[in-house]
Design a protein around this motif. Structure first.
Motif, PDB file in Angstrom:
ATOM      1  N   ILE A 260       0.961  -1.318  -0.174  1.00  0.00           N
ATOM      2  CA  ILE A 260       0.022   0.016  -0.035  1.00  0.00           C
ATOM      3  C   ILE A 260       0.697   1.269   0.028  1.00  0.00           C
ATOM      4  O   ILE A 260       1.636   1.560   0.852  1.00  0.00           O
ATOM      5  N   ALA A 261       0.808   1.849  -1.000  1.00  0.00           N
ATOM      6  CA  ALA A 261       1.572   3.363  -1.125  1.00  0.00           C
ATOM      7  C   ALA A 261       1.057   4.588  -0.606  1.00  0.00           C
ATOM      8  O   ALA A 261       1.215   5.456   0.305  1.00  0.00           O
ATOM      9  N   ARG A 262      -0.307   4.796  -1.063  1.00  0.00           N
ATOM     10  CA  ARG A 262      -0.944   5.809  -0.562  1.00  0.00           C
ATOM     11  C   ARG A 262      -0.225   7.357  -0.899  1.00  0.00           C
ATOM     12  O   ARG A 262      -0.351   7.983   0.145  1.00  0.00           O
ATOM     13  N   GLY A 269       3.490   6.832   8.537  1.00  0.00           N
ATOM     14  CA  GLY A 269       3.545   5.486   9.054  1.00  0.00           C
ATOM     15  C   GLY A 269       2.606   4.339   8.826  1.00  0.00           C
ATOM     16  O   GLY A 269       2.463   4.034   7.474  1.00  0.00           O
ATOM     17  N   MET A 270       1.657   4.028   9.539  1.00  0.00           N
ATOM     18  CA  MET A 270       0.567   3.178   9.179  1.00  0.00           C
ATOM     19  C   MET A 270      -0.482   3.507   8.054  1.00  0.00           C
ATOM     20  O   MET A 270      -0.652   4.799   7.942  1.00  0.00           O
ATOM     21  N   VAL A 271      -0.832   2.807   7.113  1.00  0.00           N
ATOM     22  CA  VAL A 271      -1.599   3.017   5.977  1.00  0.00           C
ATOM     23  C   VAL A 271      -2.596   2.081   6.150  1.00  0.00           C
ATOM     24  O   VAL A 271      -2.187   0.731   6.324  1.00  0.00           O
ATOM     25  N   PHE A 272      -3.713   2.388   5.175  1.00  0.00           N
ATOM     26  CA  PHE A 272      -4.789   1.133   5.105  1.00  0.00           C
ATOM     27  C   PHE A 272      -5.682   1.671   3.903  1.00  0.00           C
ATOM     28  O   PHE A 272      -5.833   2.696   3.637  1.00  0.00           O
ATOM     29  N   GLU A 273      -6.027   0.551   3.303  1.00  0.00           N
ATOM     30  CA  GLU A 273      -7.094   0.878   2.147  1.00  0.00           C
ATOM     31  C   GLU A 273      -8.338  -0.294   2.262  1.00  0.00           C
ATOM     32  O   GLU A 273      -7.988  -1.441   2.915  1.00  0.00           O
ATOM     33  N   GLY A 287      -6.484   5.725   4.213  1.00  0.00           N
ATOM     34  CA  GLY A 287      -6.265   6.599   5.343  1.00  0.00           C
ATOM     35  C   GLY A 287      -4.787   6.068   5.759  1.00  0.00           C
ATOM     36  O   GLY A 287      -3.978   5.002   5.481  1.00  0.00           O
ATOM     37  N   GLY A 288      -4.426   6.544   6.880  1.00  0.00           N
ATOM     38  CA  GLY A 288      -3.096   6.540   7.548  1.00  0.00           C
ATOM     39  C   GLY A 288      -2.798   7.551   8.450  1.00  0.00           C
ATOM     40  O   GLY A 288      -3.323   8.550   8.614  1.00  0.00           O
ATOM     41  N   ARG A 289      -1.682   7.393   8.715  1.00  0.00           N
ATOM     42  CA  ARG A 289      -0.582   8.342   9.580  1.00  0.00           C
ATOM     43  C   ARG A 289       0.229   9.496   8.691  1.00  0.00           C
ATOM     44  O   ARG A 289       0.870   9.263   8.077  1.00  0.00           O
ATOM     45  N   TYR A 290      -0.083  10.711   9.268  1.00  0.00           N
ATOM     46  CA  TYR A 290       0.543  11.838   8.462  1.00  0.00           C
ATOM     47  C   TYR A 290       1.227  12.804   9.573  1.00  0.00           C
ATOM     48  O   TYR A 290       0.832  13.822   9.488  1.00  0.00           O
TER      49      TYR A 290
END
Length: 412
Positions: A260-262, A269-273, A287-290
């Motif tokens: 997952i690139a996003r 950090g953590m990312v999810f789809e 989404g994820g951490r930014y």
């Protein structure tokens, strides 16, 4: 004859009713986590919208100049607007700050299934907490929302720190990292393999990157990958962080996926789809951490994590459902001003009690008015006649069953 702009849609009353039902169910989940709703302008300065992506974003946006010759753009998403709002007015509020939104967004792209030039996003931002439990809360909220609307889905969770640790160890340049990121984001693995073959330490780098990308499955892939990456401390730190996050995720139907690139330069950090079952409109959430974004916009470094549903894609991925029309039609038995005024009085009382009420406005005869009710799906009809009204009663007709009864005005 005027046509609607390309990539936009008109929604019928029944479509809007269904969208509102799903929207309100999702809202109850955001509210249950004590996120607070906000709204931001539909357009922002182009400088703001391009801050995190650069000038290249211009061709994907609707950009215009206002009468003061200032360059503006219709928002393509809401995170930049939320960050601006936070820096301008919200940064001194107690943390964590838990905000959510539902709004239309605009992108100048080729319309296709699940992809429009005007579309709706529903999402949230959790600002101020750097701890793994905050990441888990965002994941739990995203999944609870889809569970609430009974949508079948698959969630993929990864961590960008794993690949970034490899980039750091191999001392890749920013341009090299960017190229690799874009190829991963596009899932162009053949192009990725060709590009990695051109770099220094190419065989070792290629081997380790593809081992990471191929580590996909349940939580058991993490300890296996730790063994592979034991000589890469930054990557191990990211894997430990992901394990800690997953300890707080209450659902088990997840897929670990480090591909997952996003937009790797945006998330830290953590990312999810989350994917639905509808081909062509599968991705419904991301989404994820930014943690670096607020700093990029000129404020002190502030941890943040969030996600957004693509609401239109959510609608495409749920089963169609019937909407019960609970409106009421009031019909005077004949064209008479006194009767019509009584109809308006009855309608007013019912509306004040929360009912959706329509009085016949077309001076139809009774049969034609009943036919109208059938045609538009109104199930309850109140028929107002002089004789019944003198007794304090009206006729209530159930259009589904055909049953009709006299009902006292006080009991109506």
């Amino acid at each position: 004859m005027f046509k609607k702009p390309k990539g936009t849609r008109d929604f019928t009353p029944i479509e809007m009713k269904k969208r509102r039902i799903i929207e309100n169910k999702l809202r109850t989940v955001f509210d249950s986590y004590n996120f607070k709703e906000i709204n931001t302008p539909t357009f922002e300065s182009f400088e703001l919208l391009s801050k995190k992506t650069g000038e290249d974003i211009r061709k994907q946006l609707f950009v215009f100049k206002d009468h003061g010759n200032r360059e503006m753009g219709l928002r393509p998403e809401l995170t930049s607007s939320v960050v601006r709002f936070y820096i301008n007015e919200l940064k001194n509020l107690p943390k964590p700050l838990k905000l959510y939104y539902f709004a239309n967004c605009f992108r100048y792209e080729n319309p296709q299934a699940g992809r429009y030039r005007e579309f709706w996003q529903m999402g949230c931002e959790l600002i101020g907490s750097k701890y793994p439990i905050a990441d888990a809360e965002i994941i739990n909220l995203a999944m609870d929302g889809l569970n609430k609307i009974n949508m079948d889905y698959e969630i993929n969770i990864g961590h960008l720190g794993v690949l970034k640790g490899i980039f750091k160890e191999f001392e890749l340049s920013e341009d090299e990292e960017l190229k690799i990121r874009r190829l991963i984001d596009k899932e162009d693995y053949e192009g990725l393999e060709n590009y990695l073959s051109e770099l220094k330490s190419s065989d070792e780098l290629k081997d380790i990157i593809f081992k990471i990308l191929n580590s996909k499955g349940d939580k058991s892939v993490i300890p296996d990958l730790k063994e592979v990456l034991k000589d890469y401390p930054t990557s191990i730190e990211a894997l430990n962080n992901l394990e800690e996050i997953l300890e707080f995720v209450k659902h088990d139907n997840i897929v670990i996926n480090f591909g997952i690139a996003r937009g790797l330069d945006y998330y830290t950090g953590m990312v999810f789809e989350i994917y639905g079952k509808r081909e062509g409109a599968r991705q419904v959430c991301g989404g994820g951490r930014y943690d670096n974004l607020i700093e990029l916009f000129g404020e002190q470094p502030t941890p943040a994590v969030g996600f957004a549903y693509g609401f239109d894609r959510v609608m495409l991925n749920i089963d169609d459902f019937e909407v019960e029309d609970e409106s009421i039609l009031i019909i005077p038995i004949k064209k008479d001003k006194k009767l019509l005024k009584e109809c308006l009085n009855i309608a007013d009382k019912l509306r004040k009690s929360g009912k959706s009420v329509e009085v016949d406005l077309m001076n139809r005869k009774l049969n034609k008015a009943l036919n109208y009710a059938n045609t538009v799906g109104i199930n309850k009809v109140i028929i107002v006649g002089e004789k019944e009204l003198s007794e304090g009663k009206v006729s209530l007709k159930n259009m589904k069953t055909g049953e009709q009864e006299l009902v006292g005005l006080e009991d109506l």
